[in-house]
Design a protein around this motif. Sequence first.
Motif, PDB file in Angstrom:
ATOM      1  N   VAL A  29      -2.820  12.655  21.279  1.00 26.16           N
ATOM      2  CA  VAL A  29      -1.697  11.917  20.248  1.00 26.16           C
ATOM      3  C   VAL A  29      -0.873  13.295  20.074  1.00 26.16           C
ATOM      4  CG1 VAL A  29      -3.358  12.307  18.367  1.00 26.16           C
ATOM      5  CG2 VAL A  29      -1.556  10.803  18.115  1.00 26.16           C
ATOM      6  N   ASN A  30       0.486  12.885  19.936  1.00 23.42           N
ATOM      7  CA  ASN A  30       1.483  13.750  19.442  1.00 23.42           C
ATOM      8  C   ASN A  30       1.533  13.782  17.995  1.00 23.42           C
ATOM      9  OD1 ASN A  30       3.680  15.169  18.606  1.00 23.42           O
ATOM     10  ND2 ASN A  30       4.766  14.642  20.348  1.00 23.42           N
ATOM     11  N   PRO A  31       0.947  14.696  17.238  1.00 22.13           N
ATOM     12  CA  PRO A  31       1.034  14.493  15.704  1.00 22.13           C
ATOM     13  C   PRO A  31       2.448  14.190  15.200  1.00 22.13           C
ATOM     14  CG  PRO A  31       0.460  16.667  16.210  1.00 22.13           C
ATOM     15  CD  PRO A  31       0.643  15.791  17.608  1.00 22.13           C
ATOM     16  N   LEU A  32       3.661  14.799  15.937  1.00 19.95           N
ATOM     17  CA  LEU A  32       4.967  14.657  15.147  1.00 19.95           C
ATOM     18  C   LEU A  32       5.329  13.264  15.260  1.00 19.95           C
ATOM     19  CD1 LEU A  32       6.295  17.938  16.799  1.00 19.95           C
ATOM     20  CD2 LEU A  32       5.131  17.676  14.321  1.00 19.95           C
ATOM     21  N   CYS A  33       4.903  12.501  16.276  1.00 17.24           N
ATOM     22  CA  CYS A  33       5.731  11.032  16.379  1.00 17.24           C
ATOM     23  C   CYS A  33       4.618  10.110  16.379  1.00 17.24           C
ATOM     24  CB  CYS A  33       6.449  11.195  17.762  1.00 17.24           C
ATOM     25  SG  CYS A  33       5.659  11.173  19.087  1.00 17.24           S
ATOM     26  N   GLY A  34       3.519  10.451  16.671  1.00 18.81           N
ATOM     27  CA  GLY A  34       2.472   9.396  16.709  1.00 18.81           C
ATOM     28  C   GLY A  34       2.130   8.813  18.110  1.00 18.81           C
ATOM     29  N   ASP A  35       2.989   9.134  19.057  1.00 16.97           N
ATOM     30  CA  ASP A  35       2.716   8.557  20.468  1.00 16.97           C
ATOM     31  C   ASP A  35       1.647   8.963  21.205  1.00 16.97           C
ATOM     32  OD1 ASP A  35       5.236   7.113  20.680  1.00 16.97           O
ATOM     33  OD2 ASP A  35       6.499   8.931  21.347  1.00 16.97           O
ATOM     34  N   ARG A  36       0.684   8.160  21.754  1.00 19.79           N
ATOM     35  CA  ARG A  36      -0.388   8.427  22.524  1.00 19.79           C
ATOM     36  C   ARG A  36      -0.429   8.170  23.988  1.00 19.79           C
ATOM     37  NH1 ARG A  36      -4.599   7.851  18.736  1.00 19.79           N
ATOM     38  NH2 ARG A  36      -3.951   7.481  16.658  1.00 19.79           N
ATOM     39  N   SER A  81      10.639  21.129  18.706  1.00 17.84           N
ATOM     40  CA  SER A  81      10.129  19.856  18.344  1.00 17.84           C
ATOM     41  C   SER A  81       9.771  18.817  19.695  1.00 17.84           C
ATOM     42  CB  SER A  81      11.198  19.144  17.710  1.00 17.84           C
ATOM     43  OG  SER A  81      12.289  18.801  18.247  1.00 17.84           O
ATOM     44  N   ARG A  82      10.153  19.484  20.882  1.00 18.36           N
ATOM     45  CA  ARG A  82       9.960  18.572  22.216  1.00 18.36           C
ATOM     46  C   ARG A  82       8.758  19.353  22.842  1.00 18.36           C
ATOM     47  NH1 ARG A  82      13.691  14.604  22.685  1.00 18.36           N
ATOM     48  NH2 ARG A  82      11.757  13.501  23.266  1.00 18.36           N
ATOM     49  N   VAL A  83       8.407  20.448  22.358  1.00 23.23           N
ATOM     50  CA  VAL A  83       7.404  21.160  23.188  1.00 23.23           C
ATOM     51  C   VAL A  83       5.982  20.330  23.024  1.00 23.23           C
ATOM     52  CG1 VAL A  83       5.819  23.049  23.183  1.00 23.23           C
ATOM     53  CG2 VAL A  83       8.399  23.240  22.802  1.00 23.23           C
ATOM     54  N   LYS A  84       5.759  19.597  21.972  1.00 23.53           N
ATOM     55  CA  LYS A  84       4.478  18.834  21.933  1.00 23.53           C
ATOM     56  C   LYS A  84       4.732  17.696  22.897  1.00 23.53           C
ATOM     57  CE  LYS A  84       2.374  20.093  17.593  1.00 23.53           C
ATOM     58  NZ  LYS A  84       1.627  21.053  18.350  1.00 23.53           N
ATOM     59  N   CYS A  85       5.788  16.818  22.929  1.00 26.66           N
ATOM     60  CA  CYS A  85       6.079  16.010  23.874  1.00 26.66           C
ATOM     61  C   CYS A  85       5.775  16.434  25.386  1.00 26.66           C
ATOM     62  CB  CYS A  85       7.377  15.478  24.105  1.00 26.66           C
ATOM     63  SG  CYS A  85       7.966  15.048  22.415  1.00 26.66           S
ATOM     64  N   ALA A  86       6.057  17.631  25.899  1.00 29.93           N
ATOM     65  CA  ALA A  86       5.822  17.997  27.108  1.00 29.93           C
ATOM     66  C   ALA A  86       4.339  18.591  27.491  1.00 29.93           C
ATOM     67  CB  ALA A  86       6.819  19.157  27.548  1.00 29.93           C
ATOM     68  N   THR A 132       2.429   5.504  25.555  1.00 32.03           N
ATOM     69  CA  THR A 132       3.817   5.443  25.338  1.00 32.03           C
ATOM     70  C   THR A 132       4.381   6.914  24.925  1.00 32.03           C
ATOM     71  OG1 THR A 132       3.219   4.844  23.022  1.00 32.03           O
ATOM     72  CG2 THR A 132       3.864   3.024  24.438  1.00 32.03           C
ATOM     73  N   GLY A 133       5.513   7.009  25.067  1.00 32.93           N
ATOM     74  CA  GLY A 133       6.079   8.297  24.608  1.00 32.93           C
ATOM     75  C   GLY A 133       7.677   8.447  25.088  1.00 32.93           C
ATOM     76  N   CYS A 134       7.899   9.490  24.683  1.00 31.78           N
ATOM     77  CA  CYS A 134       9.473   9.517  25.116  1.00 31.78           C
ATOM     78  C   CYS A 134       9.696  10.082  26.630  1.00 31.78           C
ATOM     79  CB  CYS A 134      10.032  10.614  24.164  1.00 31.78           C
ATOM     80  SG  CYS A 134       9.155  12.270  24.372  1.00 31.78           S
ATOM     81  N   ALA A 135      10.667  10.256  27.103  1.00 30.82           N
ATOM     82  CA  ALA A 135      10.869  10.484  28.530  1.00 30.82           C
ATOM     83  C   ALA A 135      10.245  11.820  29.100  1.00 30.82           C
ATOM     84  CB  ALA A 135      12.660  10.416  28.781  1.00 30.82           C
ATOM     85  N   ILE A 136      10.432  12.771  27.995  1.00 27.93           N
ATOM     86  CA  ILE A 136      10.003  14.087  28.462  1.00 27.93           C
ATOM     87  C   ILE A 136       8.189  13.782  28.549  1.00 27.93           C
ATOM     88  CG2 ILE A 136       9.424  16.283  27.494  1.00 27.93           C
ATOM     89  CD1 ILE A 136      12.285  16.322  26.588  1.00 27.93           C
ATOM     90  N   SER A 137       7.753  13.406  27.601  1.00 24.45           N
ATOM     91  CA  SER A 137       6.170  13.066  27.645  1.00 24.45           C
ATOM     92  C   SER A 137       5.830  12.427  28.808  1.00 24.45           C
ATOM     93  CB  SER A 137       5.822  12.271  26.267  1.00 24.45           C
ATOM     94  OG  SER A 137       4.919  11.479  26.463  1.00 24.45           O
ATOM     95  N   VAL A 138       6.484  11.352  29.178  1.00 23.47           N
ATOM     96  CA  VAL A 138       6.366  10.363  30.450  1.00 23.47           C
ATOM     97  C   VAL A 138       6.504  11.329  31.684  1.00 23.47           C
ATOM     98  CG1 VAL A 138       6.876   8.307  31.669  1.00 23.47           C
ATOM     99  CG2 VAL A 138       6.714   8.227  29.197  1.00 23.47           C
TER     100      VAL A 138
HETATM  101 FE1  FES Z   1       6.632  10.908  21.112  1.00 24.78          FE
HETATM  102 FE2  FES Z   1       8.022  12.507  22.510  1.00 24.78          FE
HETATM  103  S1  FES Z   1       8.836  11.630  20.674  1.00 24.78           S
HETATM  104  S2  FES Z   1       6.078  12.104  22.656  1.00 24.78           S
END
Ligand code: FES
Length: 148
Positions: A35-42, A125-130, A62-68
């Motif tokens: 889980v990304n604690p900053l946005c809640g995406d899992r 802020s996007r490092v956790k996504c990646a 689910t997640g942003c483009a960078i995470s996917v």
């Molecule tokens: Fe949620 Fe990137 S904004 S994983």
Amino acid sequence: MNELQDLYREVILDHNRRPRNFGELEDPDRIVEGVNPLCGDRMTLYVKLDGDTVQDIRFKGTGCAISVASSSLMTEKVKGASLQESLKLFEKVHDMLTAADYDDSADLEDLDKLAALSGVREYPSRVKCASLSWHALKSALTSVDDKI
Ligand code: FES
């Protein structure tokens, strides 16, 4: 934007649009939730091992483009690799994403398409996504007792 940045952007868009190894894995040896604690995406990572080798690996969530894109690139690179190679890759990607003095040219060959994630370093802020899927990977592989 230079040519290399264009290429990196294309890689991320492509892996976000058509994520590789997306979905559940039947009969996995490891299942890890991230889980990304900053946005809640899992995301959920499924790993099937064959001895010391990552035989198969899939993810969903689910997640942003960078995470996917990062999850997709990670699974593509790690599938068929040994546990040691996969953990070494985790360290390299972690350095690429977080080390302030990271030298891009050093690991470019090893990282291959994963270098597309290097630009994320500029956006804390996007490092956790990646890194979300990579931490899940490390957690999945280091819970394999006596194999590393
Ligand atoms: Fe949620 Fe990137 S904004 S994983």
